[in-house]
Design an enzyme around this catalytic site. Structure first.
Site, PDB file in Angstrom:
ATOM      1  N   ASP A   1      -4.917  -7.500   5.875  1.00 18.54           N
ATOM      2  CA  ASP A   1      -3.533  -7.198   5.472  1.00 18.54           C
ATOM      3  C   ASP A   1      -2.655  -8.431   5.641  1.00 18.54           C
ATOM      4  O   ASP A   1      -1.885  -8.792   4.741  1.00 18.54           O
ATOM      5  CB  ASP A   1      -2.963  -6.056   6.322  1.00 18.54           C
ATOM      6  CG  ASP A   1      -3.409  -4.682   5.857  1.00 18.54           C
ATOM      7  OD1 ASP A   1      -3.981  -4.574   4.761  1.00 18.54           O
ATOM      8  OD2 ASP A   1      -3.173  -3.720   6.603  1.00 18.54           O
TER       9      ASP A   1
ATOM     10  N   HIS B   1       0.842  -1.201   0.000  1.00 23.99           N
ATOM     11  CA  HIS B   1       0.000   0.000   0.000  1.00 23.99           C
ATOM     12  C   HIS B   1       0.883   1.259   0.000  1.00 23.99           C
ATOM     13  O   HIS B   1       0.770   2.100   0.886  1.00 23.99           O
ATOM     14  CB  HIS B   1      -0.917   0.015   1.220  1.00 23.99           C
ATOM     15  CG  HIS B   1      -2.068  -0.925   1.131  1.00 23.99           C
ATOM     16  ND1 HIS B   1      -2.961  -1.123   2.166  1.00 23.99           N
ATOM     17  CD2 HIS B   1      -2.495  -1.724   0.123  1.00 23.99           C
ATOM     18  CE1 HIS B   1      -3.876  -2.003   1.807  1.00 23.99           C
ATOM     19  NE2 HIS B   1      -3.616  -2.377   0.569  1.00 23.99           N
TER      20      HIS B   1
ATOM     21  N   ILE C   1      -5.863   6.563   8.850  1.00 25.92           N
ATOM     22  CA  ILE C   1      -4.992   7.736   8.981  1.00 25.92           C
ATOM     23  C   ILE C   1      -5.780   9.040   8.909  1.00 25.92           C
ATOM     24  O   ILE C   1      -5.482   9.993   9.632  1.00 25.92           O
ATOM     25  CB  ILE C   1      -3.876   7.686   7.922  1.00 25.92           C
ATOM     26  CG1 ILE C   1      -2.880   6.572   8.277  1.00 25.92           C
ATOM     27  CG2 ILE C   1      -3.138   9.021   7.827  1.00 25.92           C
ATOM     28  CD1 ILE C   1      -1.743   6.401   7.308  1.00 25.92           C
ATOM     29  N   THR C   2      -6.810   9.086   8.056  1.00 26.12           N
ATOM     30  CA  THR C   2      -7.603  10.326   7.978  1.00 26.12           C
ATOM     31  C   THR C   2      -8.342  10.582   9.290  1.00 26.12           C
ATOM     32  O   THR C   2      -8.533  11.740   9.678  1.00 26.12           O
ATOM     33  CB  THR C   2      -8.603  10.250   6.812  1.00 26.12           C
ATOM     34  OG1 THR C   2      -9.385   9.047   6.925  1.00 26.12           O
ATOM     35  CG2 THR C   2      -7.880  10.253   5.477  1.00 26.12           C
TER      36      THR C   2
END
Length: 496
Positions: free
Chosen positions: A194, A90, A411-412
């Site tokens: 993941d 990613h 993350i946002t």
């Protein structure tokens, strides 16, 4: 990390860096240039250089023209979970590092790696040196399963497994056993997907990423061909997002095994769901109940690897092999749902089921740990009690990120959270609730304390030396970077 490892790591830090003290005058006195138009500019320090820390610093610097911000990090390298948590395939998610670099290169921002708050420097010493202290050190520990057999060889926390393939120094010696053909992942969040994707991805794809070479070598020899992801609730409560699901559905050389019975009747429910959940559920239903496209059918028919989702199951025991020397499977309690939506809970039905697999990965979440007795902490929730980032009953002390709200979100989400804490600090400066009228020494005081312990902090320009070496090593073998795994080697790069 054990106390013994902490001691040895501390020793290596001192031995390697002792010769640098005379070469690092830029660290001494003050890292900030003499540009401020006020005699006593506000000084803020941030503990932790992951997304939460950098976004907090970014907002402060952008919205206050005089504030000076110092970021402290216990590792010699910055960026926290962006470097050590984001999956190697990613790379687009890691682009936020460019923004963080701009923040760190501001003449009003200082970076101090190789400094462990709570050990090298206390929180109280930071509070004496700065007008405000922001704790953004994340969730450094893993949640335990709390079931028999959890300590058997072959059982790993997904957090440690992610750290291993991403080059987190503490996990570089993990050496997971990949000799089983079946991996069982306990959890159905993005981290679980993941891990499943990394286990099943074609090696040719991974070779082009920044996955560590030791992990790549192990995956080349891996016997894992089947991954089973276990969830205690149902399809309507999975914690992964649609992006990660799509990646799994389209993973080359791999086919999904979705039981149609798990998805019957869900189509009628989706219209009342919030949009993200609606789209995710629709994709699950479509993938399980509709005929695949000709392209997908052809691809899946020749796939040598597979993954599946198992719902309404909760682990109650890790089953040992016949000789008792390693894990051989998991005993699951069959559950049912009480309540609705995300507020539903799984309760046992009394039935049990055994599944076989020699690799068991627990992906049930991270947790934060207390940093100091001087900082209030809620151990059950794993967070610092706060209001909008203001630590309760602790004037001048703030928090942001996972230690503020718990280990959830992307993350946002962390960006918004960091901005909120920074805004609280700015409002307290403006209202006078945060007294910035008196001078505080900032980094100069901390540098003196570190010098007494013969610990030399790593500057951002020092990190750029490490970055250059990693990038060059990666270029030689066709990768974006080859991470240095040993902190002592990182420090050697800086000292040369």
């Amino acid at each position: 990390m054990s106390p013994c490892c902490n001691w040895m790591w501390g020793l290596s830090r001192r031995l390697v860096l002792s010769g640098r003290c005379q070469l690092s005058a830029r660290h001494n006195v003050d890292v900030h240039r003499s540009f401020s138009s006020v005699p006593h500019p506000p000084r803020v320090c941030v503990v932790g250089s992951g997304p939460a820390g950098f976004y907090t610093a970014q907002h402060l610097l952008k919205h206050h023209t005089e504030v000076l911000v110092d970021i402290y990090e216990k590792l010699p390298v910055p960026f926290g979970l962006v470097r050590f948590g984001v999956a190697p395939d990613h790379p687009e998610v890691k682009n936020v590092i460019n923004t963080f670099t701009q923040t760190a290169q501001s003449e009003r921002c200082g970076f101090f790696g190789n400094v462990t708050i709570g050990n090298d420097v206390t929180v109280e010493e930071l509070q004496a040196a700065y007008h405000a202290v922001v704790l953004s050190y994340g969730a450094e520990d893993k949640r335990e399963l709390g079931i028999p057999g959890e300590d058997l060889p072959g059982v790993y926390a997904a957090r440690d497994f992610v750290g291993w393939y991403n080059g987190l120094p503490y996990n570089r010696h993990l050496n997971p056993d990949l000799s089983s053909d079946t991996a069982i992942i306990l959890g159905q969040g993005n981290v679980a997907l993941d891990v499943a994707r990394i286990l099943l991805s074609p090696i040719e794809l991974l070779k082009k990423t920044d996955i560590t070479q030791c992990a790549l070598d192990a995956l080349i020899q891996s016997h894992v061909r089947r991954v089973l992801l276990i969830g205690r609730r149902g399809p309507l409560q999975v914690a992964f997002t649609i992006k990660e699901l799509r990646e799994m559905l389209h993973l080359p050389g791999t086919r999904p095994r979705l039981d149609p019975n798990d998805y019957q009747g869900l189509g009628d429910i989706t219209k009342d769901l919030p949009r993200p959940r609606k789209r995710l559920t629709e994709l699950l239903v479509k993938s399980a109940l509709e005929e695949p496209t000709e392209k997908d059918a052809t691809r899946w028919s020749v796939a040598e690897r597979e993954w599946s989702l198992r719902f309404f199951r909760s682990p109650i025991e890790i089953l040992p092999s016949k000789d008792g020397n390693k894990a051989a499977g998991v005993r699951l309690s069959v559950t049912r749902i009480e309540g609705t939506g995300d507020n539903s809970i799984a309760v046992p039905t009394g039935q049990v089921e055994d599944v076989s697999g020699g690799l068991v990965l627990s992906s049930i979440g991270y947790k934060s740990i207390p940093i100091s007795q001087a900082v209030p902490f809620l151990p059950k929730q794993g967070v610092i009690p706060n209001s909008m980032g203001r630590v309760k009953e602790s004037p001048g002390l703030y928090c942001s990120g996972w230690v503020k709200r718990g280990p959830v979100g992307v993350i946002t989400t962390t960006m918004s959270d960091g901005f909120e804490t920074a805004q609280a600090i700015l409002e307290d400066m403006k209202s006078g609730n945060l007294n910035c009228s008196e001078s505080r020494p900032g980094a100069a005081a901390i540098q003196k304390l570190l010098s007494l312990k013969q610990i030399q902090p790593i500057s951002f320009s020092d990190w750029e030396k490490i970055d250059a070496v990693e990038t060059a090593r990666g270029l030689e073998i066709g990768k974006p970077r080859e991470k240095i795994l040993d902190p002592q080697e990182m420090l050697s790069v800086v000292s040369n």
